[in-house]
Design an enzyme around this catalytic site. Structure first.
Site, PDB file in Angstrom:
ATOM      1  N   PHE A 151      29.846 -36.986  -4.803  1.00  0.00           N
ATOM      2  CA  PHE A 151      31.294 -36.937  -4.617  1.00  0.00           C
ATOM      3  C   PHE A 151      31.563 -35.982  -3.528  1.00  0.00           C
ATOM      4  O   PHE A 151      31.457 -34.873  -3.643  1.00  0.00           O
ATOM      5  CB  PHE A 151      32.288 -36.797  -5.923  1.00  0.00           C
ATOM      6  CG  PHE A 151      33.875 -36.746  -5.834  1.00  0.00           C
ATOM      7  CD1 PHE A 151      34.247 -37.691  -5.821  1.00  0.00           C
ATOM      8  CD2 PHE A 151      34.389 -35.697  -5.441  1.00  0.00           C
ATOM      9  CE1 PHE A 151      35.689 -37.920  -5.623  1.00  0.00           C
ATOM     10  CE2 PHE A 151      35.975 -35.614  -5.374  1.00  0.00           C
ATOM     11  CZ  PHE A 151      36.394 -36.765  -5.205  1.00  0.00           C
ATOM     12  N   ASP A 236      27.115 -29.687   0.090  1.00  0.00           N
ATOM     13  CA  ASP A 236      28.604 -29.694  -0.514  1.00  0.00           C
ATOM     14  C   ASP A 236      28.609 -28.759  -1.320  1.00  0.00           C
ATOM     15  O   ASP A 236      28.381 -28.978  -2.724  1.00  0.00           O
ATOM     16  CB  ASP A 236      29.094 -31.092  -0.845  1.00  0.00           C
ATOM     17  CG  ASP A 236      30.512 -31.164  -1.194  1.00  0.00           C
ATOM     18  OD1 ASP A 236      31.123 -30.174  -1.295  1.00  0.00           O
ATOM     19  OD2 ASP A 236      31.218 -32.336  -1.123  1.00  0.00           O
ATOM     20  N   LYS A 265      37.361 -25.594  -3.641  1.00  0.00           N
ATOM     21  CA  LYS A 265      37.772 -25.154  -4.752  1.00  0.00           C
ATOM     22  C   LYS A 265      38.118 -23.687  -5.181  1.00  0.00           C
ATOM     23  O   LYS A 265      39.048 -23.270  -5.334  1.00  0.00           O
ATOM     24  CB  LYS A 265      37.068 -25.973  -5.796  1.00  0.00           C
ATOM     25  CG  LYS A 265      37.332 -27.456  -5.563  1.00  0.00           C
ATOM     26  CD  LYS A 265      36.737 -28.036  -7.225  1.00  0.00           C
ATOM     27  CE  LYS A 265      37.133 -29.510  -7.084  1.00  0.00           C
ATOM     28  NZ  LYS A 265      36.140 -30.373  -6.557  1.00  0.00           N
TER      29      LYS A 265
HETATM   30  C1  LIG Z   1      36.348 -31.928  -5.400  1.00  0.00           C
HETATM   31  C2  LIG Z   1      35.268 -31.812  -4.566  1.00  0.00           C
HETATM   32  C3  LIG Z   1      35.505 -32.447  -3.410  1.00  0.00           C
HETATM   33  C4  LIG Z   1      37.010 -32.920  -2.622  1.00  0.00           C
HETATM   34  O1  LIG Z   1      37.671 -31.763  -2.636  1.00  0.00           O
HETATM   35  P1  LIG Z   1      39.200 -32.027  -2.607  1.00  0.00           P
HETATM   36  O2  LIG Z   1      40.081 -30.484  -2.399  1.00  0.00           O
HETATM   37  O3  LIG Z   1      39.801 -32.731  -3.586  1.00  0.00           O
HETATM   38  O4  LIG Z   1      39.561 -32.622  -1.239  1.00  0.00           O
HETATM   39  C5  LIG Z   1      34.535 -32.505  -2.423  1.00  0.00           C
HETATM   40  N1  LIG Z   1      33.547 -32.118  -2.811  1.00  0.00           N
HETATM   41  C6  LIG Z   1      32.944 -31.809  -4.074  1.00  0.00           C
HETATM   42  C7  LIG Z   1      31.307 -31.581  -4.319  1.00  0.00           C
HETATM   43  C8  LIG Z   1      33.899 -31.733  -4.944  1.00  0.00           C
HETATM   44  O5  LIG Z   1      33.959 -31.342  -6.222  1.00  0.00           O
END
Ligand SMILES: *Cc1c(COP(=O)(O)O)cnc(C)c1O
Length: 411
Positions: A151, A236, A265
């Site tokens: 994701f 990520d 986050k």
């Molecule tokens: C939540 C998340 C995203 C997306 O973040 P947003 O602030 O909602 O755009 C991308 N990568 C990972 C691993 C995430 O957990």
């Protein structure tokens, strides 16, 4: 405690239905929401409009890293908001460089691009990888290998990188140039590399995909594949970064260094901010005018980021994460031995997944009735990411509620 705090709450009693109806009238219906209206938060707790208190083990989708309204974050934001809220990136302000330096000190020698969200941090990394291939190593490569069940966000680049067709449904055509491979399968990744590949993009722990932890052999092997083929390793860390796993970044558990990481986050403790961090030589690829974000790295967001990073550094927060992680995992292990429908408990630090043999949706709802907020992802995986400052009493409380809810399951 309840009555004292209630005095400060806005007078919305009995107005829950009204608040929700007003919301639904004009807000696009893009989220699965639960009918609770929150008005206040402190530490690991939030309060709804009736003054009912909930133990929050999934604060803000893993955003409120220091819990709700941490005093140091509140003070920093209050001070900044009355001093200078926003300036354009045509000019300088003192905090962007300061936060960048803190991030670089906590990761590897490099440079930072600031933005506002996780998806945007991933977009920055994708653009950087393509630009780096074309302008620095001078190869016409643009393909990025990512994992199934990953994701990376909802904007088009990040969505195209996300290896889950359910999120892509009806949004095609996607951005070309992404190849998906099974996670934790080094051979599959090696086979997917071609002359067109410029980078590999992975989460060290797939959060949304079900708290799937990369094995050390896998991430170590991926690092080697990338180095051998001159590919960027982009990790990520939007969910796993900033102390969540017990180290500042999850990759630091693996004895490797990526070329690029993305964070968001937990970085602002609730204030929207994201960042793409790249090794110096890689960062050189983005020249003035090649990438931008109007709000990126503004004084308010940076003040929040600095407060969060300095708190994590100075208050021995990581020690607490590691100590409470052991405590939470041992509490959950005792549930594992009592309830045969628990398939596996996995995660790292204070990012924890409890895989069930059935959908976790009802469990989440029943926990909520018992005043515990958790999440369920990948259908069967209960997910928790409590405050990095969570206490063992709070963990006891959460494990007790889970046990109670599990006991009342009838099959
Ligand atoms: C939540 C998340 C995203 C997306 O973040 P947003 O602030 O909602 O755009 C991308 N990568 C990972 C691993 C995430 O957990």
């Amino acid at each position: 405690m309840k009555s004292k705090l209630n005095k400060k709450l806005p007078d919305l009693k009995g107005k829950e239905a009204e608040v929700i109806a007003g919301h639904e009238k004009c807000v696009m219906n893009t989220y699965f929401r639960s009918p609770i209206v929150l008005v206040k938060g402190k530490g690991s707790y939030v309060w709804d409009i009736y003054g009912d208190r909930y133990l929050d083990f999934w604060p803000g989708w893993a955003v409120n890293s220091l819990g709700h309204c941490h005093p140091r974050l509140v003070a920093a934001v209050k001070k900044q908001v009355s001093t200078l809220i926003h300036v354009s990136n045509y000019l300088y302000h003192p905090l962007q460089g300061e936060l960048a330096q803190l991030l670089v000190e906590a990761s590897f020698p490099g440079k930072v691009f600031f933005c506002n969200s996780g998806a945007e941090a991933v977009e920055g990394a994708i653009k950087l990888a393509r630009k780096y291939a074309r302008t620095i190593i001078k190869r016409d490569a643009y393909e990025i290998i990512t994992a199934f069940n990953s994701f990376h966000g909802r904007t088009f680049g990040a969505l195209s990188a996300t290896g889950q067709s359910k999120y892509q449904q009806d949004f095609q055509p996607l951005v070309p140039g992404f190849k998906y491979v099974p996670f934790n399968d080094l051979r599959a990744l090696e086979k997917a590399v071609s002359k067109k590949t410029c980078a590999v993009l992975l989460e060290p722990i797939q959060g949304e995909g079900g708290v799937n932890v990369a094995s050390p052999e896998y991430l170590g092997g991926v690092r080697q594949v990338c180095s051998r083929n001159n590919l960027l390793l982009i990790l990520d860390e939007v969910q796993t970064g900033l102390g969540r796993t017990g180290k500042m970044f999850a990759y630091q558990h693996y004895g490797i260094t990526p070329d690029v990481i993305t964070v968001a986050k937990g970085l602002g403790g609730g204030v929207p901010i994201g960042a793409t961090i790249a090794r110096n030589e890689v960062a050189e690829a983005l020249k003035p005018g090649t990438h931008a974000s109007t709000f990126g790295g503004n004084p308010l967001a940076c003040a929040a980021g600095i407060a969060v990073l300095e708190t994590i550094k100075q208050q021995k927060v990581l020690n607490n994460v590691n100590q409470q992680s052991r405590y939470l995992f041992s509490g959950l292990a005792s549930l594992h031995s009592k309830f045969p429908f628990i398939k596996e408990i996995r995660g790292m630090g204070l990012l924890v997944g409890v895989e069930l043999e059935f959908s976790g949706k009802k469990i989440v709802e029943q926990c909520q009735k018992n005043k515990l907020l958790i999440n369920c992802t990948a259908d069967k995986v209960l997910r928790m990411a409590p405050s990095l400052l969570v206490t063992s009493q709070e963990i006891d409380q959460a494990v007790d509620i889970l046990e109670d809810v599990f006991t009342k399951q009838n099959f």
